[in-house]
Motif scaffolding. Structure first.
Motif, mmCIF file in Angstrom:
data_model
loop_
_atom_site.group_PDB
_atom_site.id
_atom_site.type_symbol
_atom_site.label_atom_id
_atom_site.label_comp_id
_atom_site.label_asym_id
_atom_site.label_seq_id
_atom_site.Cartn_x
_atom_site.Cartn_y
_atom_site.Cartn_z
ATOM 1 N N LEU A 162 0.760 -1.184 0.052
ATOM 2 C CA LEU A 162 -0.044 -0.039 0.001
ATOM 3 C C LEU A 162 0.723 1.377 0.059
ATOM 4 O O LEU A 162 0.370 2.373 -0.311
ATOM 5 C CB LEU A 162 -1.045 -0.041 1.113
ATOM 6 N N LEU A 163 2.073 1.250 0.177
ATOM 7 C CA LEU A 163 3.106 2.478 0.503
ATOM 8 C C LEU A 163 4.426 1.943 0.460
ATOM 9 O O LEU A 163 4.724 0.771 0.757
ATOM 10 C CB LEU A 163 2.659 2.893 1.987
ATOM 11 N N LYS B 68 0.492 13.164 -5.687
ATOM 12 C CA LYS B 68 0.957 14.106 -6.708
ATOM 13 C C LYS B 68 0.161 13.711 -7.819
ATOM 14 O O LYS B 68 0.289 12.339 -8.215
ATOM 15 C CB LYS B 68 2.377 14.336 -6.925
ATOM 16 N N TRP B 69 -0.187 14.470 -8.652
ATOM 17 C CA TRP B 69 -0.701 14.264 -10.183
ATOM 18 C C TRP B 69 0.538 14.041 -10.882
ATOM 19 O O TRP B 69 1.250 14.978 -10.904
ATOM 20 C CB TRP B 69 -1.645 15.197 -10.560
ATOM 21 N N ASP C 242 0.365 9.568 -8.367
ATOM 22 C CA ASP C 242 1.482 8.672 -8.045
ATOM 23 C C ASP C 242 1.223 7.393 -7.079
ATOM 24 O O ASP C 242 1.388 6.336 -7.356
ATOM 25 C CB ASP C 242 2.635 9.569 -7.589
ATOM 26 N N ILE C 243 0.708 7.785 -6.023
ATOM 27 C CA ILE C 243 0.283 6.452 -4.824
ATOM 28 C C ILE C 243 -0.451 5.582 -5.631
ATOM 29 O O ILE C 243 -0.154 4.493 -5.405
ATOM 30 C CB ILE C 243 -0.070 7.224 -3.647
ATOM 31 N N PHE D 9 1.006 1.752 -6.421
ATOM 32 C CA PHE D 9 0.495 0.677 -5.612
ATOM 33 C C PHE D 9 -0.593 -0.085 -6.083
ATOM 34 O O PHE D 9 -1.216 -0.829 -5.330
ATOM 35 C CB PHE D 9 0.648 0.802 -4.075
ATOM 36 N N ARG D 10 -1.205 0.304 -7.145
ATOM 37 C CA ARG D 10 -2.182 -0.263 -8.016
ATOM 38 C C ARG D 10 -3.414 -0.323 -7.336
ATOM 39 O O ARG D 10 -4.116 -1.168 -7.179
ATOM 40 C CB ARG D 10 -1.867 -1.899 -8.733
ATOM 41 N N LEU D 11 -3.693 0.871 -6.460
ATOM 42 C CA LEU D 11 -4.663 1.024 -5.753
ATOM 43 C C LEU D 11 -6.227 0.998 -6.484
ATOM 44 O O LEU D 11 -5.864 1.748 -7.633
ATOM 45 C CB LEU D 11 -4.703 2.347 -4.863
ATOM 46 N N GLN D 12 -7.196 0.450 -6.027
ATOM 47 C CA GLN D 12 -8.472 0.418 -6.787
ATOM 48 C C GLN D 12 -9.666 1.073 -5.900
ATOM 49 O O GLN D 12 -10.055 0.876 -4.818
ATOM 50 C CB GLN D 12 -8.813 -1.204 -6.767
#
Length: 167
Positions: free
Chosen positions: A13-14, A34-35, A68-69, A73-76
């Motif tokens: 996650l991080l 950040k974008w 970026d995050i 981390f391929r967050l959904q």
């Protein structure tokens, strides 16, 4: 490098490349996202496209803006919770996470999680909800919101749900 995995699912996650600030008695970590633009990169090598037989309309621009995050981390992203759904989620989450914590952390977690939950409830309308790559129902939720006037999102993590892993 340190990677922080969800204690319940093992999803990454991080990492330590994203500095965090502790909040709510150490219950939450605040991380600035950040974008960023990803995709096609235009490289000018000094050649004359018309002389080389190239044409500007042949350029395939695949550039896309991502956070970026979320991307790293391929967050959904998940649908937002209303107050009742969030309280139900937190009760279940606390039951799942508490047995995974050692004695000292378990005591601190029980002592301070209510304050963190109230803090999150106060921001509920502004929050976006993300889960790890596995999209497991029992996993941690990563929350994001935009601070007043900010163009980049701020992420909130449940600190006690993160397991530090050296890579």
């Amino acid at each position: 490098m340190l990677v922080y995995q969800d204690l319940l699912t093992g999803d990454e996650l991080l990492s330590d490349s994203f500095p965090y600030k502790e909040m709510e008695n150490g219950m939450l970590w605040e991380v600035e996202g950040k974008w960023v633009v990803q995709g096609a990169i235009s490289v000018d090598i000094g050649a004359n496209p018309s002389a080389e037989g190239g044409c500007d309309d042949e350029v395939d621009d695949q550039a896309v803006k991502v956070v970026d995050i979320v991307d790293t981390f391929r967050l959904q992203e998940q649908p937002a919770f209303d107050k009742k759904q969030f309280v139900t989620f937190m009760k279940r989450y606390i039951k799942l996470l508490t047995p995974k914590l050692d004695g000292e952390k378990q005591i601190l977690f029980k002592k301070h999680i209510e304050g963190a939950t109230k803090f999150l409830l106060s921001k509920l309308r502004d929050l976006q909800f993300f889960v790890g790559e596995s999209m497991h129902d029992d996993g941690s939720v990563v929350l994001a919101y935009y601070k007043e006037g900010a163009t980049d999102p701020t992420f909130l993590y449940f600190a006690y749900a993160l397991k530090e892993v050296k890579c």
